[in-house]
Motif scaffolding. Structure first.
Motif, PDB file in Angstrom:
ATOM      1  N   PHE A  65      38.915  43.542  40.104  1.00  0.00           N
ATOM      2  CA  PHE A  65      38.257  42.496  40.898  1.00  0.00           C
ATOM      3  C   PHE A  65      37.115  43.075  41.723  1.00  0.00           C
ATOM      4  O   PHE A  65      36.014  42.515  41.755  1.00  0.00           O
ATOM      5  CB  PHE A  65      39.275  41.824  41.851  1.00  0.00           C
ATOM      6  CG  PHE A  65      40.043  40.693  41.231  1.00  0.00           C
ATOM      7  CD1 PHE A  65      39.603  39.386  41.359  1.00  0.00           C
ATOM      8  CD2 PHE A  65      41.209  40.929  40.524  1.00  0.00           C
ATOM      9  CE1 PHE A  65      40.313  38.330  40.805  1.00  0.00           C
ATOM     10  CE2 PHE A  65      41.924  39.893  39.949  1.00  0.00           C
ATOM     11  CZ  PHE A  65      41.478  38.584  40.095  1.00  0.00           C
ATOM     12  N   PHE A  66      37.377  44.186  42.384  1.00  0.00           N
ATOM     13  CA  PHE A  66      36.451  44.690  43.393  1.00  0.00           C
ATOM     14  C   PHE A  66      35.071  45.020  42.834  1.00  0.00           C
ATOM     15  O   PHE A  66      34.052  44.789  43.498  1.00  0.00           O
ATOM     16  CB  PHE A  66      37.047  45.930  44.066  1.00  0.00           C
ATOM     17  CG  PHE A  66      36.232  46.456  45.212  1.00  0.00           C
ATOM     18  CD1 PHE A  66      36.067  45.701  46.358  1.00  0.00           C
ATOM     19  CD2 PHE A  66      35.625  47.702  45.146  1.00  0.00           C
ATOM     20  CE1 PHE A  66      35.310  46.171  47.425  1.00  0.00           C
ATOM     21  CE2 PHE A  66      34.873  48.183  46.198  1.00  0.00           C
ATOM     22  CZ  PHE A  66      34.710  47.421  47.344  1.00  0.00           C
ATOM     23  N   LYS A  72      34.756  39.049  42.279  1.00  0.00           N
ATOM     24  CA  LYS A  72      35.032  39.772  43.522  1.00  0.00           C
ATOM     25  C   LYS A  72      35.340  38.805  44.656  1.00  0.00           C
ATOM     26  O   LYS A  72      34.650  37.804  44.847  1.00  0.00           O
ATOM     27  CB  LYS A  72      33.835  40.645  43.892  1.00  0.00           C
ATOM     28  CG  LYS A  72      34.054  41.510  45.131  1.00  0.00           C
ATOM     29  CD  LYS A  72      32.847  42.407  45.404  1.00  0.00           C
ATOM     30  CE  LYS A  72      33.073  43.286  46.625  1.00  0.00           C
ATOM     31  NZ  LYS A  72      31.911  44.180  46.855  1.00  0.00           N
ATOM     32  N   ASN A 103      40.755  42.388  47.433  1.00  0.00           N
ATOM     33  CA  ASN A 103      40.604  42.606  45.992  1.00  0.00           C
ATOM     34  C   ASN A 103      41.729  43.454  45.424  1.00  0.00           C
ATOM     35  O   ASN A 103      42.176  43.242  44.293  1.00  0.00           O
ATOM     36  CB  ASN A 103      39.236  43.216  45.703  1.00  0.00           C
ATOM     37  CG  ASN A 103      38.119  42.195  45.840  1.00  0.00           C
ATOM     38  OD1 ASN A 103      37.815  41.461  44.917  1.00  0.00           O
ATOM     39  ND2 ASN A 103      37.515  42.128  47.020  1.00  0.00           N
TER      40      ASN A 103
END
Length: 240
Positions: A65-66, A72, A103
């Motif tokens: 995700f990050f 994000k 995240n």
């Protein structure tokens, strides 16, 4: 006139892509014949199992995700002024820690998705398969939204809550909210972040699944088995 000339190569490229898919579809039908209902069902389910597994694996990895700008997780909309205020008073590191920890929690939760999607795939009827195969290019994604969102939320939430605690997100966000709430004359915000991260994790998962679905519908090289080639060759010839 210049703009029209610049567009011509792109128009031909689009036509070429369509022609290629049609040619491959014709060759596939000649080689394998039309798929039976059972083959359509098995082929679509095989494609969906591959696509959902890849999506879950991608997002559950560190930085899934990050470092993916499309999914994000940032501060909640109602708390974005919290972030800007914290940064303006020298607390940028605290804001960064909040975002990273949100995240990380979503990445932990994404690993829970596979069995939920597998179960949804097993429950598909022949009508579901037909509607998905010959439907819109995000038909499978919409099917999963309808059939799995409630269970994803139920399974994700405790994992996210645990992860938020583990990586310090609850503390970081609570600290950020508390620091902001101490500023005179601001509208106070809720320091509970779990439900927001749960929803954003689910939304991000469906973003990636939609990409995987579009890939197998449009990218011939993504059809890695004879069954997928046969079923999606049929799709290419009959798509709306």
């Amino acid at each position: 006139m210049k703009k029209i000339l610049l567009l011509i190569p792109f128009l031909f490229a689009g036509l070429s892509s369509c022609d290629t898919l049609n040619q491959v579809a014709q060759t596939t039908i000649q080689q394998y014949g039309n798929p039976s209902q059972l083959e359509m069902s098995n082929g679509l389910k095989q494609a969906l199992e591959i696509g959902t597994a890849q999506s879950a694996d991608q997002l559950s990895a560190v930085d899934g995700f990050f470092k993916n700008a499309a999914v994000k997780i940032l501060f909640p909309p109602e708390a974005q002024k919290v972030e800007s205020t914290l940064r303006s008073i020298g607390l940028g590191k605290l804001a960064d820690n909040v975002i990273l920890s949100l995240n990380r929690a979503a990445e932990d939760a994404a690993s829970q998705a596979k069995p939920i999607f597998v179960n949804a795939i097993k429950q598909m009827t022949i009508q579901d398969v037909t509607n998905i195969l010959l439907g819109q290019q995000d038909a499978a994604t919409q099917y999963f939204r309808r059939t799995t969102t409630a269970q994803l939320a139920a399974n994700f939430r405790p994992v996210i809550q645990t992860s938020l605690n583990k990586v310090g997100a609850t503390k970081y966000y609570g600290d950020a909210a508390a620091a902001y709430n101490r500023i005179p004359l601001v509208t106070k915000i809720n320091p509970n972040i779990t439900d927001y991260v749960t929803q954003k994790a689910i939304d991000g998962l469906f973003v990636v699944i939609a990409r995987e679905e579009l890939n197998i519908r449009q990218n011939i090289s993504a059809r890695t088995t004879p069954l997928l080639q046969k079923v999606f060759g049929y799709y290419d010839r009959n798509k709306r």
